[in-house]
Scaffold this motif. Structure first.
Motif, PDB file in Angstrom:
ATOM      1  N   GLU A 194       1.031   5.455 -10.966  1.00  0.00           N
ATOM      2  CA  GLU A 194       2.346   5.461 -10.299  1.00  0.00           C
ATOM      3  C   GLU A 194       2.524   4.164  -9.686  1.00  0.00           C
ATOM      4  O   GLU A 194       4.076   4.066  -9.392  1.00  0.00           O
ATOM      5  CB  GLU A 194       2.401   6.354  -8.658  1.00  0.00           C
ATOM      6  CG  GLU A 194       1.766   8.049  -8.952  1.00  0.00           C
ATOM      7  CD  GLU A 194       2.022   9.185  -8.182  1.00  0.00           C
ATOM      8  OE1 GLU A 194       3.024   9.565  -7.491  1.00  0.00           O
ATOM      9  OE2 GLU A 194       0.813   8.993  -7.699  1.00  0.00           O
ATOM     10  N   ILE A 195       1.925   3.829  -8.976  1.00  0.00           N
ATOM     11  CA  ILE A 195       1.878   2.384  -8.582  1.00  0.00           C
ATOM     12  C   ILE A 195       2.298   1.225  -9.019  1.00  0.00           C
ATOM     13  O   ILE A 195       3.395   0.280  -8.715  1.00  0.00           O
ATOM     14  CB  ILE A 195       0.675   1.419  -7.430  1.00  0.00           C
ATOM     15  CG1 ILE A 195      -0.426   3.149  -6.400  1.00  0.00           C
ATOM     16  CG2 ILE A 195       0.440   0.315  -7.800  1.00  0.00           C
ATOM     17  CD1 ILE A 195       0.751   2.957  -6.037  1.00  0.00           C
ATOM     18  N   GLU A 196       1.814   1.462 -10.468  1.00  0.00           N
ATOM     19  CA  GLU A 196       1.937   1.036 -11.813  1.00  0.00           C
ATOM     20  C   GLU A 196       3.670  -0.129 -11.935  1.00  0.00           C
ATOM     21  O   GLU A 196       4.556  -0.211 -11.935  1.00  0.00           O
ATOM     22  CB  GLU A 196       1.512   0.761 -12.660  1.00  0.00           C
ATOM     23  CG  GLU A 196       2.203  -0.420 -13.843  1.00  0.00           C
ATOM     24  CD  GLU A 196       1.680  -1.909 -14.006  1.00  0.00           C
ATOM     25  OE1 GLU A 196       2.318  -2.429 -14.625  1.00  0.00           O
ATOM     26  OE2 GLU A 196       0.653  -2.103 -13.149  1.00  0.00           O
ATOM     27  N   ASN A 197       3.912   2.185 -11.889  1.00  0.00           N
ATOM     28  CA  ASN A 197       5.541   2.179 -12.646  1.00  0.00           C
ATOM     29  C   ASN A 197       6.482   1.756 -11.441  1.00  0.00           C
ATOM     30  O   ASN A 197       7.786   1.298 -11.797  1.00  0.00           O
ATOM     31  CB  ASN A 197       5.375   3.346 -12.823  1.00  0.00           C
ATOM     32  CG  ASN A 197       4.978   3.797 -14.217  1.00  0.00           C
ATOM     33  OD1 ASN A 197       4.741   2.713 -15.281  1.00  0.00           O
ATOM     34  ND2 ASN A 197       4.215   4.279 -14.268  1.00  0.00           N
ATOM     35  N   GLN A 198       5.975   2.191 -10.288  1.00  0.00           N
ATOM     36  CA  GLN A 198       7.182   2.902  -9.135  1.00  0.00           C
ATOM     37  C   GLN A 198       7.019   1.336  -7.799  1.00  0.00           C
ATOM     38  O   GLN A 198       7.869   1.034  -7.176  1.00  0.00           O
ATOM     39  CB  GLN A 198       6.281   3.563  -8.414  1.00  0.00           C
ATOM     40  CG  GLN A 198       6.702   4.940  -8.691  1.00  0.00           C
ATOM     41  CD  GLN A 198       6.187   5.890  -7.931  1.00  0.00           C
ATOM     42  OE1 GLN A 198       6.247   6.299  -6.843  1.00  0.00           O
ATOM     43  NE2 GLN A 198       6.429   7.108  -8.358  1.00  0.00           N
ATOM     44  N   SER A 254      -0.926  -1.878  -4.750  1.00  0.00           N
ATOM     45  CA  SER A 254      -0.356  -3.006  -5.821  1.00  0.00           C
ATOM     46  C   SER A 254      -0.644  -4.703  -5.006  1.00  0.00           C
ATOM     47  O   SER A 254      -0.434  -4.397  -4.096  1.00  0.00           O
ATOM     48  CB  SER A 254       0.819  -2.521  -5.881  1.00  0.00           C
ATOM     49  OG  SER A 254       1.598  -3.132  -6.567  1.00  0.00           O
ATOM     50  N   GLN A 255      -0.905  -5.324  -6.112  1.00  0.00           N
ATOM     51  CA  GLN A 255      -0.839  -6.282  -5.667  1.00  0.00           C
ATOM     52  C   GLN A 255      -0.382  -7.590  -6.046  1.00  0.00           C
ATOM     53  O   GLN A 255      -0.945  -7.501  -7.524  1.00  0.00           O
ATOM     54  CB  GLN A 255      -2.357  -6.994  -4.691  1.00  0.00           C
ATOM     55  CG  GLN A 255      -2.655  -8.525  -4.279  1.00  0.00           C
ATOM     56  CD  GLN A 255      -3.767  -9.063  -4.324  1.00  0.00           C
ATOM     57  OE1 GLN A 255      -4.757  -9.496  -5.465  1.00  0.00           O
ATOM     58  NE2 GLN A 255      -4.533  -9.078  -2.787  1.00  0.00           N
ATOM     59  N   THR A 256       0.641  -8.567  -6.313  1.00  0.00           N
ATOM     60  CA  THR A 256       0.910  -8.935  -7.173  1.00  0.00           C
ATOM     61  C   THR A 256       1.131 -10.842  -7.289  1.00  0.00           C
ATOM     62  O   THR A 256       1.407 -11.091  -6.158  1.00  0.00           O
ATOM     63  CB  THR A 256       2.398  -8.840  -7.771  1.00  0.00           C
ATOM     64  OG1 THR A 256       2.678  -7.455  -7.523  1.00  0.00           O
ATOM     65  CG2 THR A 256       3.370 -10.325  -8.262  1.00  0.00           C
ATOM     66  N   LEU A 272      12.160   0.890  -3.598  1.00  0.00           N
ATOM     67  CA  LEU A 272      10.782   1.465  -3.529  1.00  0.00           C
ATOM     68  C   LEU A 272      10.017   2.682  -2.720  1.00  0.00           C
ATOM     69  O   LEU A 272      11.367   3.028  -2.519  1.00  0.00           O
ATOM     70  CB  LEU A 272       9.555   0.097  -3.048  1.00  0.00           C
ATOM     71  CG  LEU A 272       9.907  -1.284  -3.587  1.00  0.00           C
ATOM     72  CD1 LEU A 272       9.324  -2.239  -2.844  1.00  0.00           C
ATOM     73  CD2 LEU A 272       9.226  -1.452  -5.042  1.00  0.00           C
ATOM     74  N   PRO A 273       9.346   3.273  -3.031  1.00  0.00           N
ATOM     75  CA  PRO A 273       8.882   4.890  -2.703  1.00  0.00           C
ATOM     76  C   PRO A 273       8.909   4.477  -1.455  1.00  0.00           C
ATOM     77  O   PRO A 273       8.106   3.653  -0.092  1.00  0.00           O
ATOM     78  CB  PRO A 273       7.132   4.931  -3.158  1.00  0.00           C
ATOM     79  CG  PRO A 273       7.440   4.090  -4.774  1.00  0.00           C
ATOM     80  CD  PRO A 273       8.719   2.975  -3.923  1.00  0.00           C
ATOM     81  N   SER A 282       0.502  -1.401  -0.279  1.00  0.00           N
ATOM     82  CA  SER A 282      -0.276  -0.096  -0.236  1.00  0.00           C
ATOM     83  C   SER A 282       0.794   1.228   0.224  1.00  0.00           C
ATOM     84  O   SER A 282       1.717   0.987   0.163  1.00  0.00           O
ATOM     85  CB  SER A 282      -0.912   0.129   0.985  1.00  0.00           C
ATOM     86  OG  SER A 282      -1.821  -0.961   1.129  1.00  0.00           O
ATOM     87  N   GLU A 283       0.667   1.891  -0.625  1.00  0.00           N
ATOM     88  CA  GLU A 283       0.533   3.495  -1.409  1.00  0.00           C
ATOM     89  C   GLU A 283       0.250   4.565  -0.549  1.00  0.00           C
ATOM     90  O   GLU A 283      -0.641   4.866  -2.243  1.00  0.00           O
ATOM     91  CB  GLU A 283       1.848   4.032  -1.843  1.00  0.00           C
ATOM     92  CG  GLU A 283       2.943   4.828  -2.125  1.00  0.00           C
ATOM     93  CD  GLU A 283       3.674   5.550  -3.519  1.00  0.00           C
ATOM     94  OE1 GLU A 283       4.218   6.484  -2.860  1.00  0.00           O
ATOM     95  OE2 GLU A 283       3.307   5.041  -4.324  1.00  0.00           O
ATOM     96  N   PRO A 284      -0.787   5.198   0.306  1.00  0.00           N
ATOM     97  CA  PRO A 284      -1.753   5.288   0.158  1.00  0.00           C
ATOM     98  C   PRO A 284      -2.254   7.428  -0.362  1.00  0.00           C
ATOM     99  O   PRO A 284      -1.007   7.854  -0.076  1.00  0.00           O
ATOM    100  CB  PRO A 284      -1.898   6.339   1.856  1.00  0.00           C
ATOM    101  CG  PRO A 284      -1.327   4.686   2.376  1.00  0.00           C
ATOM    102  CD  PRO A 284      -0.222   4.723   1.678  1.00  0.00           C
ATOM    103  N   GLY A 285      -2.313   7.307  -1.339  1.00  0.00           N
ATOM    104  CA  GLY A 285      -3.195   8.991  -2.074  1.00  0.00           C
ATOM    105  C   GLY A 285      -2.039   7.783  -3.257  1.00  0.00           C
ATOM    106  O   GLY A 285      -2.661   8.898  -4.569  1.00  0.00           O
ATOM    107  N   ALA A 286      -1.782   7.840  -3.370  1.00  0.00           N
ATOM    108  CA  ALA A 286      -0.419   7.140  -5.100  1.00  0.00           C
ATOM    109  C   ALA A 286      -1.813   7.214  -6.094  1.00  0.00           C
ATOM    110  O   ALA A 286      -2.599   5.522  -5.804  1.00  0.00           O
ATOM    111  CB  ALA A 286       0.380   5.645  -4.716  1.00  0.00           C
ATOM    112  N   ALA A 287      -2.051   7.165  -6.722  1.00  0.00           N
ATOM    113  CA  ALA A 287      -2.478   6.700  -8.535  1.00  0.00           C
ATOM    114  C   ALA A 287      -1.614   5.471  -9.101  1.00  0.00           C
ATOM    115  O   ALA A 287      -0.765   5.558  -8.844  1.00  0.00           O
ATOM    116  CB  ALA A 287      -2.381   7.774  -8.923  1.00  0.00           C
ATOM    117  N   PRO A 288      -3.286   5.197  -9.667  1.00  0.00           N
ATOM    118  CA  PRO A 288      -2.410   3.593 -10.038  1.00  0.00           C
ATOM    119  C   PRO A 288      -1.759   3.756 -11.190  1.00  0.00           C
ATOM    120  O   PRO A 288      -1.307   2.089 -11.456  1.00  0.00           O
ATOM    121  CB  PRO A 288      -4.085   3.085 -10.634  1.00  0.00           C
ATOM    122  CG  PRO A 288      -5.203   4.238 -10.290  1.00  0.00           C
ATOM    123  CD  PRO A 288      -4.529   4.961  -9.871  1.00  0.00           C
TER     124      PRO A 288
END
Length: 80
Positions: free
Chosen positions: A15-19, A46-48, A76-77, A7-13
């Protein structure tokens, strides 16, 4: 199957995908016994899912996935 959820609260999809998602996928792709990798990137999460071949020791697989994610943790961020 091993599931990595970050989880990265507030991050756009995107951003989640790339970072996060792409980096996790790359880190686990070369593990022994990996059959299928699938991911979902959504707002703040993000769920993998890493599916292993039948007969793979799931305890060893969990440990290997954890080790790979730990190795990329610095890439990772902050705030995850």
């Amino acid at each position: 199957m091993v599931i990595v959820s970050i989880s990265e609260p507030g991050a756009a999809p995107t951003e989640i995908e790339n970072q996060i998602t792409q980096r996790v996928e790359s880190a686990v792709r070369t593990l022994e016994g990996v059959d299928v990798i699938g991911s979902t990137a959504s707002e703040g999460n993000s769920q993998t899912r890493i599916q292993f071949k039948i007969g793979t020791d799931i305890n060893a697989a969990v440990s290997e996935v954890k080790n790979q994610v730990d190795q990329i943790r610095g890439d990772l961020p902050d705030g995850i």
